[in-house]
Design a protein around this motif. Structure first.
Motif, mmCIF file in Angstrom:
data_model
loop_
_atom_site.group_PDB
_atom_site.id
_atom_site.type_symbol
_atom_site.label_atom_id
_atom_site.label_comp_id
_atom_site.label_asym_id
_atom_site.label_seq_id
_atom_site.Cartn_x
_atom_site.Cartn_y
_atom_site.Cartn_z
ATOM 1 N N ALA A 47 0.621 -1.315 0.004
ATOM 2 C CA ALA A 47 0.160 -0.004 0.062
ATOM 3 C C ALA A 47 0.858 1.248 -0.004
ATOM 4 N N HIS A 48 1.854 1.336 0.799
ATOM 5 C CA HIS A 48 2.610 2.529 1.039
ATOM 6 C C HIS A 48 3.514 2.908 -0.105
ATOM 7 N N ILE A 49 4.068 1.834 -0.709
ATOM 8 C CA ILE A 49 5.271 1.967 -1.821
ATOM 9 C C ILE A 49 4.556 2.242 -3.218
ATOM 10 N N ASN A 50 3.830 0.984 -3.467
ATOM 11 C CA ASN A 50 3.023 0.988 -4.736
ATOM 12 C C ASN A 50 1.965 2.043 -4.979
ATOM 13 N N LEU A 51 1.447 2.470 -4.004
ATOM 14 C CA LEU A 51 0.531 3.810 -3.988
ATOM 15 C C LEU A 51 1.043 5.070 -3.593
ATOM 16 N N ASP A 52 1.528 5.207 -1.998
ATOM 17 C CA ASP A 52 1.382 6.361 -1.556
ATOM 18 C C ASP A 52 2.738 7.080 -2.008
ATOM 19 N N LEU A 53 3.905 6.305 -2.265
ATOM 20 C CA LEU A 53 5.311 6.919 -2.661
ATOM 21 C C LEU A 53 5.245 7.518 -4.050
ATOM 22 N N GLY A 54 4.365 6.967 -4.962
ATOM 23 C CA GLY A 54 4.388 8.025 -6.295
ATOM 24 C C GLY A 54 3.493 9.319 -6.150
ATOM 25 N N ILE A 55 2.503 9.034 -5.213
ATOM 26 C CA ILE A 55 1.912 10.266 -4.920
ATOM 27 C C ILE A 55 2.587 11.600 -4.169
ATOM 28 N N ALA A 56 3.453 10.854 -3.157
ATOM 29 C CA ALA A 56 4.293 11.960 -2.325
ATOM 30 C C ALA A 56 5.305 12.450 -3.146
ATOM 31 N N ALA A 57 5.712 11.632 -4.260
ATOM 32 C CA ALA A 57 6.824 12.298 -5.031
ATOM 33 C C ALA A 57 6.295 13.268 -6.143
ATOM 34 N N ALA A 58 5.067 13.017 -6.591
ATOM 35 C CA ALA A 58 4.677 14.017 -7.425
ATOM 36 C C ALA A 58 4.068 15.290 -6.701
ATOM 37 N N GLU A 59 3.882 15.142 -5.426
ATOM 38 C CA GLU A 59 3.201 16.348 -4.782
ATOM 39 C C GLU A 59 4.266 17.106 -4.198
ATOM 40 N N VAL A 60 5.505 16.507 -3.880
ATOM 41 C CA VAL A 60 6.608 17.265 -3.325
ATOM 42 C C VAL A 60 7.227 18.089 -4.456
ATOM 43 N N SER A 61 7.023 17.574 -5.877
ATOM 44 C CA SER A 61 7.609 17.997 -6.954
ATOM 45 C C SER A 61 6.666 19.299 -7.672
ATOM 46 N N LYS A 62 5.714 19.587 -6.966
ATOM 47 C CA LYS A 62 4.543 20.517 -7.659
ATOM 48 C C LYS A 62 5.546 21.870 -7.909
ATOM 49 N N GLY A 63 5.203 22.483 -9.221
ATOM 50 C CA GLY A 63 5.928 23.544 -9.561
ATOM 51 C C GLY A 63 7.192 23.591 -9.887
ATOM 52 N N HIS A 64 7.605 22.112 -9.939
ATOM 53 C CA HIS A 64 9.269 21.893 -10.620
ATOM 54 C C HIS A 64 9.113 20.833 -11.491
ATOM 55 N N ASP A 65 10.174 20.352 -11.985
ATOM 56 C CA ASP A 65 10.082 19.407 -12.737
ATOM 57 C C ASP A 65 10.767 18.167 -12.207
ATOM 58 N N ILE A 66 9.817 17.325 -12.131
ATOM 59 C CA ILE A 66 9.869 16.191 -11.065
ATOM 60 C C ILE A 66 11.391 15.318 -11.277
ATOM 61 N N GLU A 67 11.961 15.394 -12.557
ATOM 62 C CA GLU A 67 13.184 14.807 -12.854
ATOM 63 C C GLU A 67 14.337 15.268 -11.973
ATOM 64 N N ASP A 68 14.100 16.525 -11.366
ATOM 65 C CA ASP A 68 14.970 17.020 -10.291
ATOM 66 C C ASP A 68 14.995 16.211 -9.305
ATOM 67 N N LEU A 69 14.121 15.625 -8.800
ATOM 68 C CA LEU A 69 13.911 14.599 -7.503
ATOM 69 C C LEU A 69 14.396 13.256 -7.957
ATOM 70 N N HIS A 70 14.918 13.054 -9.031
ATOM 71 C CA HIS A 70 15.151 11.705 -9.380
ATOM 72 C C HIS A 70 16.397 11.051 -8.559
ATOM 73 N N HIS A 71 17.386 11.816 -8.411
ATOM 74 C CA HIS A 71 18.624 11.589 -7.851
ATOM 75 C C HIS A 71 18.217 11.025 -6.296
ATOM 76 N N ASP A 72 17.595 11.856 -5.659
ATOM 77 C CA ASP A 72 17.346 11.816 -4.322
ATOM 78 C C ASP A 72 16.244 10.754 -4.097
ATOM 79 N N PHE A 73 15.359 10.459 -5.058
ATOM 80 C CA PHE A 73 14.609 9.353 -5.024
ATOM 81 C C PHE A 73 15.154 7.931 -5.081
ATOM 82 N N ASN A 74 16.467 8.135 -5.982
ATOM 83 C CA ASN A 74 17.109 6.921 -6.014
ATOM 84 C C ASN A 74 17.877 6.641 -4.713
ATOM 85 N N LYS A 75 18.428 7.598 -4.157
ATOM 86 C CA LYS A 75 19.087 7.561 -2.879
ATOM 87 C C LYS A 75 18.406 7.086 -1.802
#
Length: 259
Positions: A111-139
């Motif tokens: 529930a948390h990774i397959n659903l919530d994680l993607g939603i949270a990543a998209a939300e924190v990237s609002k107003g920015h290019d989501i690719e900017d998050l990719h490095h830290d997401f991988n980390k």
């Protein structure tokens, strides 16, 4: 019940500790996932302090948004408010005595990774290019993966033959691979990119669609088939200790294995 005023990673840790304490008191398997999540959160907090991420403040914000989806779902479920179908499956699972600890962890991770994680990543990237998050997401994914060995040790403390049985039984091994954290995280990133920039009804429709898909995966964790069900039942009979003792193992608060 956790205080819903959650704005920092310390607030997240306090809320998780409240869930763990309540679960230990009530002998509730809901505490298993909370215990695992606490360890992950503490490790992420350590990573932020040690500048392991490109953007520490953004990572804390992501952690808070991500955690609140679980904490809110837990709190709403306790008072009978609606929650996503994925979390409904996970929370309802706790009333069944038969599932092993590993199943409880997997259904929470689902529930948390397959659903919530993607939603949270998209939300924190609002107003920015989501690719900017990719490095830290991988980390953060590297951090999660590094903790797998510790989780295996904790589970083996609860039922020592578990690791050998999983390796020996190919079907069980395949089952675990299907729900591997790596596969789930890769799917979460792909999902985050698909909903980045969406809002309102469009976003809610995508979340609902994803939720239904993730709930179907939960059904496979609940009932993985005759052979694996039999294996898990044998493991369950061999698990030692009360629910609260198992929670203590997962939070690394134990001094010895339950007997």
């Amino acid at each position: 019940m956790p205080n819903q005023n959650i704005n920092t990673i310390d607030d997240v840790i306090n809320a998780l500790n409240q869930i763990i304490t309540s679960s230990e008191k009530d002998e509730s398997p809901l505490g298993y996932f909370a215990a695992l999540y606490l360890q992950v959160t503490l490790r992420v907090q350590e990573g932020i302090k040690n500048n392991e991420f490109q953007n520490g403040p953004r990572m804390e914000k992501l952690d808070v948004i991500f955690a609140k989806r679980y904490i809110d779902a837990y709190t709403f479920y306790q008072v009978g408010k609606p929650v996503t179908l994925s979390w409904l499956k996970a929370f309802g699972f706790s009333y069944n005595w038969r599932p092993i600890v590993l199943q409880h962890l997997l259904i929470g991770m689902n529930a948390h990774i397959n659903l919530d994680l993607g939603i949270a990543a998209a939300e924190v990237s609002k107003g920015h290019d989501i690719e900017d998050l990719h490095h830290d997401f991988n980390k953060i994914n590297e951090i999660l993966a590094s903790m797998v060995d510790q989780v295996e040790k904790d589970l083996t403390s609860i039922w020592r033959p578990l690791k050998s049985i999983i390796k020996w039984t190919k079907k069980a091994d395949s089952f675990l691979i299907d729900f591997s954290m790596e596969k789930a995280r890769d799917g979460a990133w792909k999902y985050a990119k698909s909903i980045a920039g969406l809002s309102g009804n469009d976003l809610q429709k995508m979340i609902q669609k994803r939720d239904q898909k993730v709930a179907k995966i939960a059904n496979l964790i609940i009932n993985p088939g005759l052979i694996i069900n039999l294996l898990f039942f044998l493991i369950r009979l061999g698990e030692r200790g009360s629910v609260s003792e198992k929670i203590k193992i997962l939070t690394n608060k134990h001094t010895s294995s339950p007997s």
